[in-house]
Design an enzyme around this catalytic site. Structure first.
Site, mmCIF file in Angstrom:
data_model
loop_
_atom_site.group_PDB
_atom_site.id
_atom_site.type_symbol
_atom_site.label_atom_id
_atom_site.label_comp_id
_atom_site.label_asym_id
_atom_site.label_seq_id
_atom_site.Cartn_x
_atom_site.Cartn_y
_atom_site.Cartn_z
ATOM 1 C CD GLU A 143 -2.604 1.304 2.605
ATOM 2 O OE1 GLU A 143 -3.672 1.937 2.606
ATOM 3 O OE2 GLU A 143 -2.160 0.712 3.608
ATOM 4 C CD GLU A 240 -6.985 1.800 6.857
ATOM 5 O OE1 GLU A 240 -6.260 1.003 7.479
ATOM 6 O OE2 GLU A 240 -6.626 2.346 5.805
#
Length: 258
Positions: A143, A240
């Site tokens: 990520e 998230e």
């Protein structure tokens, strides 16, 4: 139709962690993710998943010394043995929890350190991880993270992440496309989703810039959700974000997708 996973690290913080599974299921979520499972026995977490009909979508491999500021060790020279043991631990948990994706954090780099050395370590560690995960049917994701939230994080851009995956050359190594981080670093999300969808293994969302609900801030998420659908993504989209108030009270944005 997009499928959403509640991130239990950030959402439902008004509950004890093990009670967040029930709260997420009660609000209509069918899957969950979180940063780390390692404070609890895998069997205990699996029991919570099963009791509430939830799928484990994702968690992170051990990140090093999180309490003292480490944010992954995959690119850190001299930590290779520790990193490989951490992958063994993550795969043991995944074998119980049933998720088919694991996120591996790159780690931090100081300005005086060599990016070339870190990148070489990173590629070798990712190649090892992808090979180990392949035997378990698991996809590894990396990520890009913005350096406003995590100063010094090694991996920041979508094109760099995609290039690393191509260089490693493992079919089960993909990019975790976090819309929040991408907007802060680069913007132009729709173009990047179209360009990179074949190499995207997981997607996460949050409002920008405050990281609250996705209907708060500068991104047009209904447009992006429709685009993600049109591009054929059928994985989970991880929520998230940090709810502005109570988690359940802020889920009006989710109702059209349940």
């Amino acid at each position: 139709m997009p499928r959403f996973a509640s991130n239990l690290t950030m959402m439902y913080s008004e509950h004890a962690f093990l009670d967040r599974f029930a709260a997420a299921a009660a609000d209509g979520f069918k899957a969950v993710e979180y940063l780390f499972p390692y404070d609890f026995p895998a069997a205990e977490l699996k029991a919570r998943l099963d009791a509430h009909g939830l799928t484990q979508a994702l968690f992170n491999a051990p990140p090093g010394d999180w309490a003292n500021g480490e944010r992954g060790i995959a690119s850190l020279p001299g930590r290779e043995d520790e990193f490989r043991r951490s992958i063994d631990t993550a795969l043991e948990y995944a074998s119980v929890l049933g998720n088919d994706k694991i996120h591996v954090m790159a780690g931090l780099i100081r300005p005086e350190q060599s990016r070339e050395v870190h990148r070489d370590v990173y590629l070798r560690n990712l190649a090892h991880t992808a090979q180990a995960a392949h035997a378990h049917g698991i996809t590894v994701v990396i990520e890009p993270i913005n350096t406003r939230d995590i100063p010094g994080f090694f991996l920041n851009r979508q094109d760099d992440a995609q290039a690393i995956c191509r260089e490693v050359g493992a079919a089960n190594l993909k990019v975790q496309f976090d819309c929040y981080h991408c907007q802060i670093v680069e913007g132009d999300l729709a173009v990047k989703l179209k360009r990179d969808m074949h190499g995207i293994g997981h997607i996460q969302i949050a409002g920008v810039p405050e990281r609250h609900e996705p209907d708060i801030g500068e991104l047009n998420y209904p447009y992006l959700f429709a685009l993600i659908d049109a591009l054929g993504y059928d994985g989970w989209i991880g929520c998230e974000y940090r709810p502005r108030a109570g988690t359940s009270a802020g889920l009006g944005w989710l109702k059209p997708y349940l």
